[in-house]
Design a protein around this motif. Sequence first.
Motif, short mmCIF file in Angstrom:
data_model
loop_
_atom_site.label_atom_id
_atom_site.label_comp_id
_atom_site.label_asym_id
_atom_site.label_seq_id
_atom_site.Cartn_x
_atom_site.Cartn_y
_atom_site.Cartn_z
N GLU A 88 -88.62 -16.26 -89.84
CA GLU A 88 -88.74 -16.42 -91.29
C GLU A 88 -90.01 -17.21 -91.64
O GLU A 88 -90.71 -16.87 -92.59
N THR A 89 -90.30 -18.24 -90.88
CA THR A 89 -91.52 -19.02 -91.09
C THR A 89 -92.74 -18.16 -90.81
O THR A 89 -93.72 -18.18 -91.57
N VAL A 90 -92.70 -17.39 -89.73
CA VAL A 90 -93.82 -16.52 -89.37
C VAL A 90 -94.05 -15.49 -90.47
O VAL A 90 -95.19 -15.21 -90.84
N LYS A 91 -92.97 -14.93 -91.02
CA LYS A 91 -93.11 -13.94 -92.09
C LYS A 91 -93.77 -14.54 -93.33
O LYS A 91 -94.56 -13.88 -93.99
N ARG A 99 -97.28 -13.04 -94.92
CA ARG A 99 -97.52 -12.66 -96.32
C ARG A 99 -98.81 -13.28 -96.85
O ARG A 99 -99.47 -12.72 -97.70
N LYS A 100 -99.17 -14.46 -96.33
CA LYS A 100 -100.40 -15.13 -96.74
C LYS A 100 -101.61 -14.65 -95.94
O LYS A 100 -102.72 -15.10 -96.18
N GLY A 101 -101.38 -13.76 -94.97
CA GLY A 101 -102.47 -13.24 -94.15
C GLY A 101 -102.90 -14.19 -93.05
O GLY A 101 -104.00 -14.08 -92.52
N ALA A 102 -102.05 -15.15 -92.69
CA ALA A 102 -102.41 -16.16 -91.69
C ALA A 102 -102.06 -15.77 -90.26
O ALA A 102 -102.44 -16.45 -89.33
#
Length: 103
Positions: free
Chosen positions: A4-7, A11-14
């Motif tokens: 969930e943190t990775v997602k 979404r921010k393109g990081a």
Amino acid sequence: MNIETVKSFQRKGAVSKVTGIGLLNGDMVLVMMVNGMEVTLTHMNEFEKVFRSPKYILAFLKEHGFKECEFNLTNWGIDKIFDPHKQAVLLKKKAQKRKGNHA
């Protein structure tokens, strides 16, 4: 880092790179480049999430909206993986040997 943190970073393109890495014990882990840092995917309880094959990694990533993944299988102990088909064949051979000894 859990999925969930990775997602949220994705979404921010990081998230710049996702790699499935094979381990000597036959397990596989996911390592991701997030904001230039290499992080290992974990469960919600922060224990490392392990997979048994590239197929499961790809299905997991697809389910969570990731489209690409690289694999590094150089050190993957594929011989450590439980193969149900191979085990079934071995059990069948053992059963046939036992039948032959009692006949």
